[in-house]
Scaffold this active site. Structure first.
Site, PDB file in Angstrom:
ATOM      1  N   ARG A  34       0.808  -1.225   0.000  1.00  0.00           N
ATOM      2  CA  ARG A  34       0.000   0.000   0.000  1.00  0.00           C
ATOM      3  C   ARG A  34       0.837   1.270   0.000  1.00  0.00           C
ATOM      4  NH1 ARG A  34      -4.264  -1.051   4.757  1.00  0.00           N
ATOM      5  NH2 ARG A  34      -2.775  -2.676   5.354  1.00  0.00           N
ATOM      6  N   ARG A  80      27.891  26.462   3.181  1.00  0.00           N
ATOM      7  CA  ARG A  80      28.087  25.074   2.764  1.00  0.00           C
ATOM      8  C   ARG A  80      29.094  24.373   3.680  1.00  0.00           C
ATOM      9  NH1 ARG A  80      29.638  25.536  -3.341  1.00  0.00           N
ATOM     10  NH2 ARG A  80      29.950  23.289  -3.054  1.00  0.00           N
TER      11      ARG A  80
END
Length: 453
Positions: A15, A331
């Site tokens: 599912r 970063r």
């Protein structure tokens, strides 16, 4: 007493409509089965057994750092069948605790309560009362309130369907008894499967004490069968995180709009605005303010730092009283010293920015070692990549870098130097020098510009 912990993770999960195993889908940024294994690992004197089947290679690879005994169930025939496959590995003088890879929010405190009740002549069940028990196995008790059996939904009578106390599937049983019960299981039921729950009736028949423990909340024992249930459990988890953060002294301007996908540690008087996402391990010091729509991952933010809206910080260290954003991106490898400033549309990568230095706007600073009290003008970039290798730019203390400057690495700018705006610097600039590196301006009279045809 030694303890085996069995985590069932062999189901197909059709599912979910996914190419990945159901138990690898994430809640709070962590795969469900890894959450269960992490909780199980907190219990002392335990040996982990992980039952895998459909897409089992994915599950095994994702969980190999837990050193669990992998048991295969290639053709699943129910929970009882799964435990029968683990039975040869169970220690005769110990107990077995059964958990589920798609029930990720079970708490160690609940499992500890269960283990505290364990004896060689006791079976411990985790049950819960639900307003709507549809789909769950019902707990059947006798006139004295003793548990006598668990009846699955499809096999229950009308009277039994009215019972609100249900089975969570989590149980703790003495191994020497459990092995006998598992061997006696049959699949004569509506599903044609071997139900682990059938051992409850066997335990009652054999005169064991069957005791029950209840979880703190329903989310703790909620399973996931589809993406709707996964989303609901995610919201439950985030609600729990928000409450804990506020109890620890953080202010959330809207507790329903925060996502913690890992571990978030906050000091006192922290303020977090709406729609912020925290991944990995994030530490916010005292007095930190996080503006709206920020994304922080694996970073440490020092005391009294302000992170303005739409800022991304990844794998970076930020000092105290810094000013970051809006629309900044730090970063991996960025280190900001105290009182540094990173302004709007500035990107840094593997850069150390010294105390009090400012990169105010529209700049890229990568592979850089920058000293204190440096001023970087708008549009400045470090040209750190030659197409093959990365190179270092070194900037000393008290340097002034004019707007629209390119620093072509490897290059050094010494303390107190000044770079004229619009320069492309390819050679070392010494202390207190003024560097110009731009073509001479030429103005032409009577210039006729292009004409639209």
């Amino acid at each position: 007493m030694t303890q085996d912990i069995v985590i069932l993770a062999a189901g197909k999960g059709s599912r979910m409509k996914s190419a990945f195993s159901k138990v690898l889908h994430k809640v709070g940024g962590i795969a469900m089965v890894r959450r269960v294994l992490t909780t199980a690992n907190t219990l002392p004197d335990s040996k982990l057994h992980l039952v895998v089947g459909h897409q089992g290679e994915q599950v095994e690879a994702n969980c190999q750092d837990f050193s669990a005994n992998i048991v295969w169930q290639n053709d699943p025939q129910g929970t009882g069948d799964a435990l029968r496959r683990v039975a040869p590995f169970l220690q005769d003088d110990g107990v077995a605790l059964t958990l589920y890879g798609d029930v990720p929010l079970i708490r160690a405190s609940t499992l500890t309560k269960m283990t505290a009740l364990s004896t060689p002549n006791t079976l411990v069940l985790l049950t819960i009362k639900l307003d709507n028990p549809t789909g769950y196995g019902r707990i059947v008790r006798d006139d004295h309130g003793k548990v006598t059996a668990i009846v699955e939904q499809k096999d229950a009578s009308v009277e039994q369907l009215a019972i609100q106390e249900v089975n969570t599937g989590i149980l703790l049983a003495p191994n020497h008894r459990l092995k006998v019960w598992l061997a006696a299981l049959t699949n004569t039921n509506a599903q044609g499967e071997y139900y682990l729950t059938d051992v409850i009736a066997m335990a009652a028949r054999d005169g064991l004490d069957i005791v029950t423990v209840h979880p703190e909340n329903e989310a703790e024992v909620a399973g996931v069968n589809d993406r709707v249930q996964l989303a609901a459990l995610e919201r439950d988890w985030q609600h729990q995180q928000a409450i804990q953060l506020m109890q620890n002294g953080a202010t959330l301007l809207d507790p329903s709009r925060i996502d913690v996908r890992g571990e978030l540690i906050t000091g006192h008087d922290v303020i977090i605005d709406v729609n912020c996402v925290f991944e990995g391990k994030v530490v916010l010091g005292n007095g930190v303010e996080i503006g709206p729509n920020c994304h922080l991952k694996d970073c440490v933010i020092g005391d009294n730092t302000i992170v303005k809206s739409h800022t991304l910080i990844d794998d970076s260290q930020v000092g105290e009283s810094c000013d970051i954003g809006p629309f900044a991106r730090l970063r991996p490898g960025t280190q900001l010293s105290n009182k540094a400033k990173i302004g709007n549309f500035v990107e840094t990568k593997k850069a150390r920015i010294g105390e009090g230095s400012k990169v105010n706007h529209l700049s890229y600073i990568g592979d850089t070692d920058m000293g204190a009290n440096v001023n970087v003008g708008a549009g400045t970039i470090t040209c750190n990549y030659d197409g093959v290798n990365k190179h270092l730019t070194q900037v000393g203390d008290n340097v002034f870098i004019g707007s629209n400057t390119s620093l072509v690495a490897p290059v050094q700018v010494a303390e107190g130097a000044t770079i004229a705006a619009g320069s492309t610097i390819t050679k070392q600039v010494n202390e207190k020098q003024l560097a110009f590196a731009r073509a001479r301006q030429i103005n032409k009279d009577n210039w006729i510009g292009p004409v639209k045809k």
